[in-house]
Motif scaffolding. Structure first.
Motif, PDB file in Angstrom:
ATOM      1  N   ILE A  14       0.850  -1.193   0.000  1.00  0.00           N
ATOM      2  CA  ILE A  14       0.000   0.000   0.000  1.00  0.00           C
ATOM      3  C   ILE A  14       0.884   1.241   0.000  1.00  0.00           C
ATOM      4  N   ALA A  15       0.479   2.251  -0.769  1.00  0.00           N
ATOM      5  CA  ALA A  15       1.201   3.524  -0.793  1.00  0.00           C
ATOM      6  C   ALA A  15       0.195   4.664  -0.671  1.00  0.00           C
ATOM      7  N   ILE A  16       0.554   5.687   0.102  1.00  0.00           N
ATOM      8  CA  ILE A  16      -0.259   6.888   0.268  1.00  0.00           C
ATOM      9  C   ILE A  16       0.647   8.088   0.038  1.00  0.00           C
ATOM     10  N   TYR A 243      -6.586   3.265   5.516  1.00  0.00           N
ATOM     11  CA  TYR A 243      -5.379   2.755   4.857  1.00  0.00           C
ATOM     12  C   TYR A 243      -4.106   3.088   5.635  1.00  0.00           C
ATOM     13  N   ARG A 244      -4.106   4.204   6.352  1.00  0.00           N
ATOM     14  CA  ARG A 244      -2.938   4.497   7.203  1.00  0.00           C
ATOM     15  C   ARG A 244      -2.822   3.460   8.315  1.00  0.00           C
ATOM     16  N   LYS A 245      -3.969   3.032   8.805  1.00  0.00           N
ATOM     17  CA  LYS A 245      -3.953   1.989   9.838  1.00  0.00           C
ATOM     18  C   LYS A 245      -3.433   0.682   9.258  1.00  0.00           C
ATOM     19  N   GLU A 251       3.625  -2.791   8.831  1.00  0.00           N
ATOM     20  CA  GLU A 251       4.940  -2.611   9.453  1.00  0.00           C
ATOM     21  C   GLU A 251       5.069  -3.469  10.702  1.00  0.00           C
ATOM     22  N   LEU A 252       3.998  -3.527  11.495  1.00  0.00           N
ATOM     23  CA  LEU A 252       4.013  -4.377  12.697  1.00  0.00           C
ATOM     24  C   LEU A 252       4.145  -5.846  12.323  1.00  0.00           C
ATOM     25  N   LEU A 253       3.426  -6.243  11.259  1.00  0.00           N
ATOM     26  CA  LEU A 253       3.480  -7.632  10.815  1.00  0.00           C
ATOM     27  C   LEU A 253       4.893  -8.011  10.374  1.00  0.00           C
TER      28      LEU A 253
END
Length: 575
Positions: A14-16, A243-245, A251-253
């Motif tokens: 995912i990219a924002i 999507y930020r969540k 990252e946590l995964l």
């Protein structure tokens, strides 16, 4: 105003970020005529530009070797081949001499012709090569006109690139620290830009159509999902928050998965399976070792034969196999014998043009016909086997007789080596790829001939469902969760266990975490994948074998692939 578009999922993630729209398309200027006395000068200008382009591409190739690896860097070798192609370059010179065009006009005309020719081809992979030709042509023209491509140098903040298409050289020069994602109107999963995006770990959505260039403006806020092909333009705050969540969760995964690296692939009730990696080239071995696999479940030996002008010698093959076997330090390395034909061609072998190449002269069929070629490879593998644990696997088996003949040739090679006093491991295990429905149906007979099976789901799905996996128009029909495919997989695993041999899987399905619990329950002994090894390990370590068997039994009751996927998604969420 919030808007959603759909493209092809080309590189996951995912990219924002804000959009930067690259309007690179330059309208062809009117062709310019020259006088006969100017011909020699224009030919010389063309030759100088080709020389400069060759030097530039060689430098980019070296840069790519360092940044993305040998396999991806060899994309530039294809570009260099065009610059050395007498038909491609010769036609440019002919246009100057016979049609009295200046060098720039000659290049434009010839490139346009070749692009149209490739775009008209039925094979998706070949159609994608039109972009490579455009890249080469543009590079020559830039040197002829003194122009430069420096758009990548202007990127100084986090962005998502939006373009009609990206050439390989443009993709590899993108500043990774600022380019968070890529959206293109053209292209697909097999384009070189897509391959490079995956290597660079840049989320990408491709083939989204001209609509993306019409709807997206510079500095528009974008969200792209490279795993689903979704593009959000000017998303509302709720969508942004969602999507930020998800980005934070990703990252946590990653951090959680890193903790699993040195743990065993073992279920909660103590059932152990093997989790191995697929390998293309020996140069990729170090990156694979980062995930601490239990071995190499598929060494694609055909990559040693590709991107070259002649056959690799026995010594070249021996060195490559020995290097990998040594680096695996005693862990098993399954070397698949030459698997060419279909979508993989070796020009120096003069393979015949076939109406249905995927059903034609390929893989083990070539090896059994070209015995000298086959023996050279088997000698190299056997000699390398003294450096660790090597296993031999024959691809595309459809008849018991093929296995028997391949084993006979292997025994001949062993006897020849023994007669010469050459050391090798005499107990090298022999297995076969199960990737054709006929081999599934006679799995009991085949199991009597070999030490193991490895299911190649990529071809098995293609042959079972009569779906060309390279054809975008019917790609939605290509699905390894189809009940027919699942029943064939179960048939193969059950047959192997009846005959006390093990079954692995080395196709894409083995690397899909959604399929992990199902495959465990079906009794799969070994998973071998090119990606997602740690995600698969997480699934294995989060379930019991007893529960996985229940899931598999229930999945086999469904009539459609969609029902299977929905059910497995529910089960996955329960982990």
């Amino acid at each position: 105003m919030k808007m959603k578009l759909q493209g092809i999922a080309a590189s996951q993630g995912i990219a924002i970020a804000k959009a930067v729209v690259w309007s690179k398309a330059v309208e062809s200027s009117d062709e310019k005529q020259i006088r006969p006395e100017e011909v020699e000068q224009e030919v010389k200008r063309l030759e100088q530009s080709i020389e400069k382009s060759t030097k530039q591409l060689t430098e980019i190739h070296q840069q790519m070797l360092s940044n993305v690896g040998e396999e991806e860097a060899n994309i530039m070798m294809a570009h260099l081949a065009f610059l050395q192609d007498p038909e491609f370059v010769g036609e440019m010179k002919r246009q100057i001499k016979d049609e009295l065009l200046d060098a720039t006009s000659a290049v434009q005309r010839v490139v346009k012709h070749f692009v149209q020719m490739f775009e008209a081809m039925e094979n998706e992979y070949m159609r994608e090569r039109a972009t490579d030709i455009q890249d080469v042509g543009k590079r020559i023209i830039n040197h002829l006109t003194g122009q430069t491509d420096d758009m990548h140098l202007q990127i100084k903040e986090p962005v998502i690139i939006v373009a009609d298409d990206l050439t390989p050289s443009e993709t590899v020069q993108l500043p990774r620290q600022f380019v968070l994602g890529i959206v293109t109107a053209k292209g697909g999963k097999t384009s070189h830009a897509a391959i490079l995006s995956r290597s660079l770990e840049i989320p990408a959505v491709m083939g989204a159509g001209e609509e993306v260039l019409e709807k997206i403006q510079d500095q528009d806020q974008l969200i792209i999902n490279g795993s689903t092909g979704e593009i959000w333009i000017q998303p509302d705050q709720a969508t942004l928050k969602q999507y930020r969540k998800r980005l934070e969760q990703e990252e946590l995964l990653k951090k959680e998965l890193a903790k699993l690296r040195d743990l065993k692939a073992e279920t909660t009730d103590g059932h152990r399976v093997k989790l191995k990696a697929n390998l293309g080239r020996p140069t990729d071995i170090d990156s694979l070792l980062e995930n601490s696999p239990d071995g190499i479940g598929l060494f694609r030996s055909e990559f040693l034969f590709m991107d070259r002008a002649d056959l690799p010698s026995e010594e070249e093959q021996f060195a490559a196999y020995a290097e990998v076997i040594q680096k695996m330090n005693g862990k098993p390395v399954i070397i698949r014998t030459l698997d060419i034909g279909g979508d993989k061609h070796l020009p120096y072998l003069n393979l015949p043009e076939e109406m249905n190449p995927f059903l034609g002269w390929r893989a083990i069929r070539i090896s059994l016909d070209q015995v000298d070629l086959f023996k050279t490879q088997l000698r190299a593998i056997l000699r390398a086997s003294v450096h660790g644990k090597a296993l031999i696997m024959f691809p595309m088996i459809s008849h018991v007789e093929q296995v028997q003949r391949a084993k006979e040739i292997l025994e001949e090679v062993k006897q020849e080596l023994q007669a010469k006093g050459v050391a090798f491991d005499p107990s090298v295990e022999v297995g076969i790829m199960i990737e054709i429905p006929s081999s599934c149906l006679i799995a009991d007979e085949l199991a009597k001939e070999v030490d193991f099976f490895s299911i190649g789901t990529n071809d098995l799905v293609q042959y079972t469902l009569a779906v060309d996996r390279m054809n975008e128009q019917i790609q939605h029909l290509y699905n390894y969760f189809h009940p027919a495919v699942l029943r064939l997989i179960k048939m193969v695993i059950d047959a192997s266990h009846r005959h006390q041999i093990w079954t692995g899987m080395c196709g894409e399905m083995a690397g899909d975490p959604l399929a992990t619990k199902l495959l465990l329950g079906l009794g799969l002994d070994e998973f071998s994948a090119s990606a997602n090894l740690l995600q698969v390990k997480k699934q294995i370590r989060s379930t019991s074998l007893a529960d996985a068997k229940k899931v598999a039994d229930h999945a086999l009751t469904f009539a459609t692939a969609e029902e299977v996927q929905q059910y497995l998604s529910q089960q996955s969420h329960n982990i």
